[in-house]
Enzyme design. Structure first.
Site, PDB file in Angstrom:
ATOM      1  N   PRO A 147     -13.319 -19.971 -11.867  1.00 48.12           N
ATOM      2  CA  PRO A 147     -14.253 -19.284 -10.960  1.00 48.12           C
ATOM      3  C   PRO A 147     -13.724 -19.117  -9.532  1.00 48.12           C
ATOM      4  O   PRO A 147     -14.334 -18.390  -8.738  1.00 48.12           O
ATOM      5  CB  PRO A 147     -15.500 -20.184 -10.976  1.00 48.12           C
ATOM      6  CG  PRO A 147     -15.037 -21.498 -11.496  1.00 48.12           C
ATOM      7  CD  PRO A 147     -13.839 -21.256 -12.353  1.00 48.12           C
ATOM      8  N   ILE A 162     -10.667 -17.880  -9.041  1.00 47.88           N
ATOM      9  CA  ILE A 162      -9.580 -16.886  -9.128  1.00 47.88           C
ATOM     10  C   ILE A 162     -10.110 -15.587  -9.756  1.00 47.88           C
ATOM     11  O   ILE A 162     -10.682 -15.605 -10.845  1.00 47.88           O
ATOM     12  CB  ILE A 162      -8.389 -17.405  -9.966  1.00 47.88           C
ATOM     13  CG1 ILE A 162      -7.890 -18.759  -9.425  1.00 47.88           C
ATOM     14  CG2 ILE A 162      -7.259 -16.385  -9.979  1.00 47.88           C
ATOM     15  CD1 ILE A 162      -6.728 -19.366 -10.201  1.00 47.88           C
ATOM     16  N   CYS A 213       1.851   6.565  -7.284  1.00 52.47           N
ATOM     17  CA  CYS A 213       1.608   7.779  -8.063  1.00 52.47           C
ATOM     18  C   CYS A 213       2.395   8.966  -7.515  1.00 52.47           C
ATOM     19  O   CYS A 213       2.583   9.961  -8.205  1.00 52.47           O
ATOM     20  CB  CYS A 213       0.113   8.109  -8.070  1.00 52.47           C
ATOM     21  SG  CYS A 213      -0.897   6.672  -8.499  1.00 52.47           S
ATOM     22  N   SER A 238       0.803  -1.224   0.000  1.00 55.40           N
ATOM     23  CA  SER A 238       0.000   0.000   0.000  1.00 55.40           C
ATOM     24  C   SER A 238       0.836   1.274   0.000  1.00 55.40           C
ATOM     25  O   SER A 238       0.611   2.163   0.806  1.00 55.40           O
ATOM     26  CB  SER A 238      -0.917  -0.020   1.232  1.00 55.40           C
ATOM     27  OG  SER A 238      -1.937   0.927   1.088  1.00 55.40           O
ATOM     28  N   ALA A 281      -9.095 -11.504 -10.914  1.00 58.89           N
ATOM     29  CA  ALA A 281      -7.928 -10.677 -11.270  1.00 58.89           C
ATOM     30  C   ALA A 281      -8.388  -9.235 -11.373  1.00 58.89           C
ATOM     31  O   ALA A 281      -9.457  -8.949 -11.912  1.00 58.89           O
ATOM     32  CB  ALA A 281      -7.311 -11.143 -12.579  1.00 58.89           C
TER      33      ALA A 281
HETATM   34  P1  FAD Z   1       0.390  -2.439  -8.152  1.00 56.66           P
HETATM   35  O1  FAD Z   1      -0.088  -1.296  -7.355  1.00 56.66           O
HETATM   36  O2  FAD Z   1       1.572  -2.227  -9.042  1.00 56.66           O
HETATM   37  O3  FAD Z   1       0.707  -3.627  -7.159  1.00 56.66           O
HETATM   38  C1  FAD Z   1       1.158  -4.864  -7.615  1.00 56.66           C
HETATM   39  C2  FAD Z   1       2.046  -5.492  -6.564  1.00 56.66           C
HETATM   40  O4  FAD Z   1       2.110  -6.878  -6.811  1.00 56.66           O
HETATM   41  C3  FAD Z   1       3.482  -4.977  -6.623  1.00 56.66           C
HETATM   42  O5  FAD Z   1       3.857  -4.385  -5.401  1.00 56.66           O
HETATM   43  C4  FAD Z   1       4.308  -6.231  -6.901  1.00 56.66           C
HETATM   44  O6  FAD Z   1       5.523  -6.268  -6.171  1.00 56.66           O
HETATM   45  C5  FAD Z   1       3.382  -7.335  -6.427  1.00 56.66           C
HETATM   46  N1  FAD Z   1       3.621  -8.611  -7.095  1.00 56.66           N
HETATM   47  C6  FAD Z   1       3.686  -8.833  -8.441  1.00 56.66           C
HETATM   48  N2  FAD Z   1       3.877 -10.148  -8.683  1.00 56.66           N
HETATM   49  C7  FAD Z   1       3.936 -10.753  -7.470  1.00 56.66           C
HETATM   50  C8  FAD Z   1       4.124 -12.098  -7.071  1.00 56.66           C
HETATM   51  N3  FAD Z   1       4.279 -13.078  -7.964  1.00 56.66           N
HETATM   52  N4  FAD Z   1       4.143 -12.388  -5.747  1.00 56.66           N
HETATM   53  C9  FAD Z   1       3.968 -11.391  -4.828  1.00 56.66           C
HETATM   54  N5  FAD Z   1       3.800 -10.114  -5.158  1.00 56.66           N
HETATM   55  C10 FAD Z   1       3.767  -9.795  -6.465  1.00 56.66           C
HETATM   56  N6  FAD Z   1      -2.183   5.850 -11.846  1.00 56.66           N
HETATM   57  C11 FAD Z   1      -3.040   6.873 -11.805  1.00 56.66           C
HETATM   58  O7  FAD Z   1      -4.262   6.650 -11.949  1.00 56.66           O
HETATM   59  N7  FAD Z   1      -2.622   8.156 -11.604  1.00 56.66           N
HETATM   60  C12 FAD Z   1      -1.305   8.452 -11.436  1.00 56.66           C
HETATM   61  O8  FAD Z   1      -0.945   9.619 -11.223  1.00 56.66           O
HETATM   62  C13 FAD Z   1      -0.371   7.401 -11.502  1.00 56.66           C
HETATM   63  N8  FAD Z   1       0.953   7.651 -11.358  1.00 56.66           N
HETATM   64  C14 FAD Z   1       1.822   6.604 -11.374  1.00 56.66           C
HETATM   65  C15 FAD Z   1       3.181   6.872 -11.193  1.00 56.66           C
HETATM   66  C16 FAD Z   1       4.096   5.841 -11.192  1.00 56.66           C
HETATM   67  C17 FAD Z   1       5.542   6.141 -11.026  1.00 56.66           C
HETATM   68  C18 FAD Z   1       3.642   4.492 -11.341  1.00 56.66           C
HETATM   69  C19 FAD Z   1       4.614   3.348 -11.317  1.00 56.66           C
HETATM   70  C20 FAD Z   1       2.299   4.223 -11.522  1.00 56.66           C
HETATM   71  C21 FAD Z   1       1.384   5.271 -11.543  1.00 56.66           C
HETATM   72  N9  FAD Z   1       0.018   5.030 -11.735  1.00 56.66           N
HETATM   73  C22 FAD Z   1      -0.864   6.079 -11.711  1.00 56.66           C
HETATM   74  C23 FAD Z   1      -0.500   3.677 -11.967  1.00 56.66           C
HETATM   75  C24 FAD Z   1      -1.019   3.052 -10.681  1.00 56.66           C
HETATM   76  O9  FAD Z   1      -0.021   3.107  -9.723  1.00 56.66           O
HETATM   77  C25 FAD Z   1      -1.426   1.622 -10.974  1.00 56.66           C
HETATM   78  O10 FAD Z   1      -2.470   1.650 -11.917  1.00 56.66           O
HETATM   79  C26 FAD Z   1      -1.916   0.883  -9.745  1.00 56.66           C
HETATM   80  O11 FAD Z   1      -0.937   0.875  -8.758  1.00 56.66           O
HETATM   81  C27 FAD Z   1      -2.280  -0.558 -10.125  1.00 56.66           C
HETATM   82  O12 FAD Z   1      -2.591  -1.303  -8.998  1.00 56.66           O
HETATM   83  P2  FAD Z   1      -2.337  -2.870  -8.970  1.00 56.66           P
HETATM   84  O13 FAD Z   1      -2.806  -3.352  -7.663  1.00 56.66           O
HETATM   85  O14 FAD Z   1      -2.858  -3.472 -10.192  1.00 56.66           O
HETATM   86  O15 FAD Z   1      -0.750  -3.020  -9.076  1.00 56.66           O
END
Ligand code: FAD
Length: 547
Positions: A273, A275, A43, A39, A277
């Site tokens: 069903p 899982i 961004c 968490s 994503a």
């Molecule tokens: P994430 O938040 O990326 O979390 C995925 C997590 O899964 C990661 O911590 C990773 O380590 C973990 N993981 C992956 N594979 C495994 C595994 N096999 N086992 C255990 N853990 C694993 N979006 C906006 O809307 N506005 C913004 O201003 C914006 N700015 C951004 C700036 C930056 C620099 C970045 C990198 C992204 C930005 N984003 C922004 C995009 C936004 O952060 C993502 O859309 C959002 O975090 C996606 O959430 P998520 O849960 O899908 O993935």
């Protein structure tokens, strides 16, 4: 007791865990996160690089300990899920600190593994100076590299959201920035004319922008471009896009979509069903379409996290699709969009028309008003299909109003009816959103016909006359080559100077005076059209879009 295992503990994963706990006190909830943090504010990372967010600690929103105390969620950081055994209903997890492997059973598995920066096999890509930005350790590396070269040079490769934010924040640190983008524009979520405004702004802030060029090789201290140039670079930020982290899911045989993400339906379930994503790894239903799409943004990831938890808590859910509303700060300029852009509408063969307006952010007579360029795409029936906005102030609220109207199935007529908050410091009695509604409804009901900058540059000079209706002082400061000049105030008296058998394309600075002129001409039997966005947009496009 039902056991829910979540892979990935940031935007989607942490939201799902917290919501599920609020809805179900009994479930056993386990999060596996391979990184050190859960968490965290992805961004916010670029802004700590630039020193705008001063304290690194502010980026850490929840720790595993808080998650345990507040939500009774078992968070295991430094634990990477290596394999999903669908038959056994278990994941194989590696403890990255000890190297141990364990099998963790689940009743339901939520995948929220995000998206990883793209790193193509360019020679030199593995050099320690070629950095990407996804998490706090990446950010620390960039800060260290930039700190080692005060007043140095950086090359940012890629003009998407992250590339633009990094360019700005490196400039804040006094670093000279060259931004290299393979496409003919930055921020491909907006149309080319809107991107021209960003190009102009980047250059005004000292960014050396190289469009239609790509990297062929990285070497220590330099980047080689396809154009043959060699750019000195103490730091390289590679920001050419992200790709869904869907390896686990693919290896487990879950259905993968055309963009490499895991396919889910409106229930956010995968082809298994048991899982789900969510977030950047998933291809989810697109708003207003029967297709799926992939848009890696934080808002949708959070919303999907909440919905998936609701479904597990027994509520009926239906994810009604991703609309793609996004916003970016590029130095003082704010650029935002929602829905589909021109390229997407053309690709999908959707009939549409577009209008561009420049309205003040608030009443012109109240200090500090600045123009907002708004662009609206709408169907022949008037349904809002997409909108874009750029300006120094008030862009965020206009795009949010337009995004809301679009989400609720609104039309251009609805925009004229919106009663929005007005006092001189905040808006005008006709808000920019009302104005663009009026302009678009004039087009729909045939009171006005618009042409765009492309039409003007490709016009048939034998069959058209380009008419500038601005004042003398504006004309002398610059005009479109080949235009004739009749100020609006004298147009009625000088109609005889215009050929009745040719199309008259009228322009003024922003489109408003040209609309009045077009109405005069149409009612006098001329075939007239108004250049949408006016001279202001035309000139920016001419100067900041490479042919
Ligand atoms: P994430 O938040 O990326 O979390 C995925 C997590 O899964 C990661 O911590 C990773 O380590 C973990 N993981 C992956 N594979 C495994 C595994 N096999 N086992 C255990 N853990 C694993 N979006 C906006 O809307 N506005 C913004 O201003 C914006 N700015 C951004 C700036 C930056 C620099 C970045 C990198 C992204 C930005 N984003 C922004 C995009 C936004 O952060 C993502 O859309 C959002 O975090 C996606 O959430 P998520 O849960 O899908 O993935």
């Amino acid at each position: 007791m039902r056991k829910i295992v979540i892979v990935g503990g940031v935007a989607g994963g942490a939201t799902a865990a917290a919501r599920l706990r609020r809805m179900d006190e009994m479930a056993q909830i386990v999060i596996f996160e391979r990184g050190e943090h859960i968490s965290f504010a992805n961004c916010g990372l670029p802004y700590h690089v630039g020193g705008v967010i001063r304290h690194r600690q502010s980026l850490l929103l929840l720790t595993p300990e808080t998650m345990k105390r507040r939500f009774n969620v078992d968070v295991r950081i430094h634990h990477e899920v290596a394999r999903i055994d669908r038959e056994a209903h278990a994941v194989e997890v590696r403890n990255l600190l000890t190297g141990e492997t364990l099998a963790e059973p689940y009743d339901h598995l939520i995948l929220s593994t995000g998206a990883a920066p793209v790193r193509p096999p360019i020679p030199g890509i593995d050099l320690p100076t070629v950095l990407t930005l996804r998490n706090l350790p990446d950010m620390d590396r960039i800060i260290a590299a930039a700190g080692a070269h005060p007043g140095g040079k950086a090359v940012v490769v890629g003009g998407g959201f992250i590339g633009l934010e990094m360019a700005e924040n490196l400039r804040h640190k006094g670093i000279a920035v060259t931004l290299v983008e393979m496409a003919d524009q930055v921020m491909t979520s907006v149309d080319r004319d809107m991107a021209a405004l960003i190009h102009q702004h980047l250059r005004a802030h000292g960014v050396d922008l190289r469009l239609k060029d790509g990297v062929t090789q990285f070497e220590p201290g330099a980047v080689h471009l396809r154009s043959g140039q060699r750019l000195p670079a103490d730091v390289v930020i590679l920001a050419i896009g992200v790709r869904p982290e869907a390896r686990l899911a693919a290896e487990a045989g879950l259905e993968i979509g055309p963009r490499g993400g895991v396919r889910v339906g409106p229930d956010l379930l995968t082809s298994d069903p048991d899982i789900s994503a969510i977030g950047d790894m998933a291809e989810v239903p697109a708003f207003g379409s029967s297709e799926n799409t992939w848009v890696p943004l934080a808002g949708p990831a959070n919303r999907q996290g909440r919905l998936v938890a609701d479904r597990l808590a027994g509520l009926k859910i239906r994810y009604d699709g991703i609309q793609g509303t996004g916003i970016a700060k590029v130095f003082d300029l704010t650029v935002a969009s929602t829905g589909k852009n021109e390229a997407a509408l053309r690709r999908e063969g959707v009939p549409f028309q577009s209008v561009v307006t420049h309205s003040n952010s608030h009443a012109g007579y109240y200090p500090g008003a600045t123009p907002i360029t708004l662009k609206l795409h709408f169907s022949p029936e008037g349904k809002i299909l997409g909108a874009q906005a750029a300006g120094l102030d008030g862009v965020d609220k206009r795009i949010d109003v337009l995004a809301t109207a679009m989400r609720l199935g609104g039309t251009v007529e609805d925009l004229t009816r919106l009663e929005l908050a007005y006092a001189p410091p905040y808006s005008s009695a006709k808000d920019p959103v009302n104005i663009i509604g009026y302009v678009a409804s004039n087009v729909l009901n045939g009171h006005s016909r618009l042409v765009d900058w492309r039409y003007v540059s490709q016009r048939d000079r034998q069959q058209t006359v380009l008419l500038d209706v601005r004042e003398h002082v504006e004309w002398h400061a610059g005009h479109i080559p080949g235009a004739v000049h009749i100020p609006l105030g004298s147009l009625r008296d000088r109609l005889g100077e215009l050929p009745a058998d040719k199309e008259v394309i009228v322009y003024c600075a922003v489109g408003q005076r040209a609309h009045t002129a077009t109405r005069i001409l149409l009612q006098n039997g001329f075939n007239a059209a108004n250049l949408t966005g006016g001279f202001r947009l035309y000139q920016t496009v001419a100067q900041h879009i490479q042919a």
